[in-house]
Every structure is written in structure tokens, then in C-alpha cells.
Design a protein around this motif. Structure first.
Motif, PDB file in Angstrom:
ATOM      1  N   ASP A  39      16.111 -16.104 -11.488  1.00  0.00           N
ATOM      2  CA  ASP A  39      15.290 -16.277 -12.688  1.00  0.00           C
ATOM      3  C   ASP A  39      14.033 -17.045 -12.323  1.00  0.00           C
ATOM      4  O   ASP A  39      14.095 -18.076 -11.645  1.00  0.00           O
ATOM      5  N   VAL A  40      12.899 -16.552 -12.789  1.00  0.00           N
ATOM      6  CA  VAL A  40      11.620 -17.211 -12.548  1.00  0.00           C
ATOM      7  C   VAL A  40      11.017 -17.586 -13.892  1.00  0.00           C
ATOM      8  O   VAL A  40      10.772 -16.716 -14.734  1.00  0.00           O
TER       9      VAL A  40
ATOM     10  N   SER B 139       6.474  -8.104 -10.947  1.00  0.00           N
ATOM     11  CA  SER B 139       6.591  -6.731 -11.447  1.00  0.00           C
ATOM     12  C   SER B 139       7.831  -6.027 -10.913  1.00  0.00           C
ATOM     13  O   SER B 139       8.251  -5.001 -11.466  1.00  0.00           O
ATOM     14  N   ALA B 140       8.439  -6.581  -9.859  1.00  0.00           N
ATOM     15  CA  ALA B 140       9.674  -5.993  -9.331  1.00  0.00           C
ATOM     16  C   ALA B 140      10.880  -6.330 -10.202  1.00  0.00           C
ATOM     17  O   ALA B 140      11.940  -5.728 -10.058  1.00  0.00           O
ATOM     18  N   GLY B 141      10.714  -7.307 -11.094  1.00  0.00           N
ATOM     19  CA  GLY B 141      11.828  -7.721 -11.947  1.00  0.00           C
ATOM     20  C   GLY B 141      11.649  -7.273 -13.380  1.00  0.00           C
ATOM     21  O   GLY B 141      10.835  -6.396 -13.693  1.00  0.00           O
TER      22      GLY B 141
ATOM     23  N   LEU C 108       7.185 -17.492 -19.944  1.00  0.00           N
ATOM     24  CA  LEU C 108       7.798 -16.197 -19.669  1.00  0.00           C
ATOM     25  C   LEU C 108       8.900 -16.380 -18.636  1.00  0.00           C
ATOM     26  O   LEU C 108       8.767 -17.181 -17.709  1.00  0.00           O
ATOM     27  N   VAL C 109       9.986 -15.657 -18.804  1.00  0.00           N
ATOM     28  CA  VAL C 109      11.102 -15.717 -17.858  1.00  0.00           C
ATOM     29  C   VAL C 109      11.374 -14.311 -17.344  1.00  0.00           C
ATOM     30  O   VAL C 109      11.648 -13.397 -18.130  1.00  0.00           O
ATOM     31  N   TRP C 110      11.262 -14.147 -16.029  1.00  0.00           N
ATOM     32  CA  TRP C 110      11.594 -12.887 -15.369  1.00  0.00           C
ATOM     33  C   TRP C 110      12.904 -13.044 -14.610  1.00  0.00           C
ATOM     34  O   TRP C 110      13.215 -14.131 -14.096  1.00  0.00           O
ATOM     35  N   THR C 111      13.652 -11.969 -14.503  1.00  0.00           N
ATOM     36  CA  THR C 111      14.818 -11.917 -13.618  1.00  0.00           C
ATOM     37  C   THR C 111      14.516 -10.922 -12.500  1.00  0.00           C
ATOM     38  O   THR C 111      14.192  -9.757 -12.769  1.00  0.00           O
ATOM     39  N   LEU C 112      14.595 -11.388 -11.260  1.00  0.00           N
ATOM     40  CA  LEU C 112      14.298 -10.556 -10.097  1.00  0.00           C
ATOM     41  C   LEU C 112      15.586 -10.012  -9.498  1.00  0.00           C
ATOM     42  O   LEU C 112      16.618 -10.705  -9.470  1.00  0.00           O
ATOM     43  N   PRO C 113      15.561  -8.762  -9.006  1.00  0.00           N
ATOM     44  CA  PRO C 113      16.779  -8.101  -8.499  1.00  0.00           C
ATOM     45  C   PRO C 113      17.161  -8.548  -7.097  1.00  0.00           C
ATOM     46  O   PRO C 113      17.282  -7.743  -6.172  1.00  0.00           O
TER      47      PRO C 113
END
Length: 348
Positions: free
Chosen positions: A253-254, A303-305, A242-247
């Protein structure tokens, strides 16, 4: 993550005819669809989906045609119903689209249909993907061309591919369409953007339809992650990435890779009953469980991203509207979800 979109130059937006607008209004009245942010949105947005079933699709679909669909990355678009489209006229469509492409490439110089063309187009039907009697059969399109200095005996090469499909489309909506319209709401394309623009332009002129980009939002990426994990007991998904992008500034990118057995055990723990449909509440608990585990180790609140990408050995999907189906075993499950996305995105 920066996504660069190529501008669609020199393409005039086509006005939809009064007949199309009337048909859309009739659909809204007949199926209790509502207007939300300018889009045709079903009030009955699915809160549950059927558990994925392992299925050898090659028993219903020609294996050679299945091979054309899997292991490739496709760009997704939605398309409104096609006016007066006929599956029996595919040979004629091939000739006319070939002539249109050559004409546009030569800046408007008219080309007689049937002449020897620099581009050859093949339309074909992919029989067997339709899940209900209301689903229209999938249409596959290939554009072939020969290099400018190639010898006459050299074979033409495929330079662009695309397919229009509808898998388990909303029955009430499909039945409400006037008989002159065919709904193939999901378009998957692969090849130069310039050819994609020309193909869409020809369809708009010929079938009084319109196209738009089909992104896959975070909620639907979560659905894909859960559905793919649910397949693990029957086919080894090998990994869940899974790839998340955080603001943050700049955005961060995580990438989060989970062992398939660990992911399956978490999924199994949130499933209330393996024999029932998968619910949105179960998907939410599964994703929150993954986020909590990550936070305990790295003190980063995912969850913030926004979830941007999901990958397993069965396939991958990106929020920008890209999908890769690596295995045909669960292809109908994925295409049903994408069909739902396309129908919900269509404008009035």
C-alpha cells in the motif's frame, strides 16, 4: 489491503417476478441499454460531469436530516426498483419491518404487528435531495433498541441507520419504468451486518427487489478526487490523500498525500475551460500528473497498481464501497455520481 466480507447466512435469494423482468426488458428496449458481463450497462456511460457547485443544501433539506447523513461512514449497495413502494405508507412499513426483525431474531416466532417490540423502526422522507421531478424522494430508516437489562424509562438507542436515494438519476431510464415501480437505486447503511441482512431480506420479500454490493472502482475514485479538488477555490479541502495498492508480493500500500494548493494548481493546468463540464480526459491527465510527480521522487510506478482510497476534508471513499461525506456543501455532486454507479451495477 485485506477486505473481509461477512457472509450473509440464512438469507434466501428472492426470485424476481415476471412483472419485474418484463419491466427491465422494456427499459432495455426503451433506453438503448446494453448487456455487459451480466449487468445493465448504459451505452452512454458519462464521459463528462458538471463542475461542482457550492450549495447550501440546508436551504432545501431540513438541517436535522442533513446532520443524519454527513460525517458518518456508510456502506454502499445497489437496489433494483421497488415494486408497489409508496412514500405514503412509511408508517405501515415501520411496523411491519419491526415485526419482521423481532420474528427473525426469535427464530421464526410470529409477532403481531403493533405489539410492543424489542426493536422499533422509523421510516421518514428526506425532502429536498431530489434534483429532478423524476427522482424519488430519499427515504431514511432508523432501527432503535433498548438494552436487555435497561430500565423501562431508559430511551431506546439507534442501533442501525440506512437510506435509499436517487439524485439526478438517468431521466430516460426513470421515465421508462412502469408506474408500479419506484427507483431508489442507492442504499447507504451503517450498523451491524446482521441487521443490514434482515432489512434487505424484508425489502426483497415486500417489494420484489434485490440488492448487491456497490464497490467504487478506480475510475470512479479518480472522478471523486478530481471533483473534490475542483471545490478547493470555494472551500478549503485541507489535503488530498490517495492510497494505491501495488501488485507486489506481498501487496504494498502506498499512501500519497498532496498539499491542496499544489493539487489545485495541477488540476487548473489540465482544465481546458473552467466554465465547461469536467471531462474524463482531464481527470486522466490530472491523475497521470500526480503519478509522474511521485515517480520522479520515489521511482515507484503507481499506474501499475490500483487506486483504493481517496480522502479530503470534504469526505472519503474506499473501493470496497464505503463513503463518508464530511460536508453537506457538495453532497448532491457526490450522490449523483453514486447514483450513476448504482444504476450501472444493477443486474437484469
Amino acid at each position: 489491503m485485506n477486505i473481509v466480507k461477512t457472509p450473509l447466512n440464512n438469507v434466501l435469494a428472492q426470485r424476481r417476478s415476471n412483472s419485474y423482468r418484463r419491466s427491465m426488458r422494456s427499459c432495455v428496449e426503451a433506453t438503448n441499454l446494453g448487456y455487459t458481463s451480466g449487468h445493465l450497462t448504459a451505452l452512454r456511460i458519462p464521459r463528462s460531469r458538471r463542475t461542482p457547485k457550492s450549495r447550501d443544501i440546508t436551504k432545501q433539506v431540513d438541517p436535522d436530516q442533513v446532520a443524519l447523513l454527513v460525517t458518518k461512514e456508510w456502506e454502499l449497495s445497489y437496489v433494483t426498483p421497488l415494486y408497489q413502494f409508496r412514500h405514503t405508507q412509511l408508517k405501515s412499513y415501520s411496523k411491519h419491518l419491526s415485526a419482521f426483525i423481532v420474528s427473525e431474531k426469535q427464530q421464526g416466532l410470529a409477532i403481531e404487528v403493533g405489539q410492543e417490540l424489542g426493536f422499533k423502526v422509523n421510516f421518514s422522507v428526506v425532502l429536498g435531495l431530489a434534483e429532478t421531478d423524476e427522482d424519488a424522494e430519499t427515504v431514511f430508516i432508523q432501527i432503535l433498541s433498548r438494552q436487555a437489562f435497561a430500565a423501562k424509562d431508559d430511551a431506546q438507542k439507534v442501533v442501525w441507520s440506512g437510506w435509499l436515494t436517487c439524485v439526478n438519476g438517468d431521466l430516460e431510464y426513470l421515465r421508462s419504468l412502469p408506474s408500479e415501480f419506484v427507483s431508489l437505486p442507492l442504499l447507504c447503511t451503517r450498523g451491524p451486518e446482521s441487521l443490514t441482512v434482515l432489512v434487505k431480506s424484508w425489502f426483497e420479500k415486500t417489494f420484489d427487489c434485490c440488492f448487491g454490493p456497490l464497490g467504487i472502482n478506480s475510475a470512479n475514485l479518480q472522478w471523486l478526487a478530481a471533483l473534490w479538488i475542483g471545490c478547493h477555490p470555494n472551500i478549503n479541502i485541507q489535503y488530498l490523500k490517495l492510497v494505491w495498492t501495488l501488485p507486489t508480493l506481498p501487496p504494498m500500500d502506498v499512501k500519497y498525500t498532496i498539499h491542496p494548493q499544489d493539487a489545485w494548481e495541477l488540476w487548473h493546468s489540465v482544465r481546458q475551460d473552467d466554465t465547461t463540464d469536467v471531462s474524463i480526459e482531464e481527470v486522466t491527465r490530472f491523475i497521470k500528473g500526480l503519478q509522474s510527480h511521485f515517480f520522479r521522487h520515489f521511482r515507484i510506478e503507481l499506474s501499475a497498481g490500483s487506486l483504493m482510497q481517496v480522502s479530503t476534508a470534504l469526505g472519503s471513499s474506499h473501493h470496497s464501497g464505503k463513503i463518508k461525506i464530511a460536508s453537506p456543501t457538495y453532497i448532491t455532486t457526490i450522490l449523483q455520481l453514486l447514483t450513476e454507479c448504482a444504476l450501472l451495477k444493477m443486474p437484469i
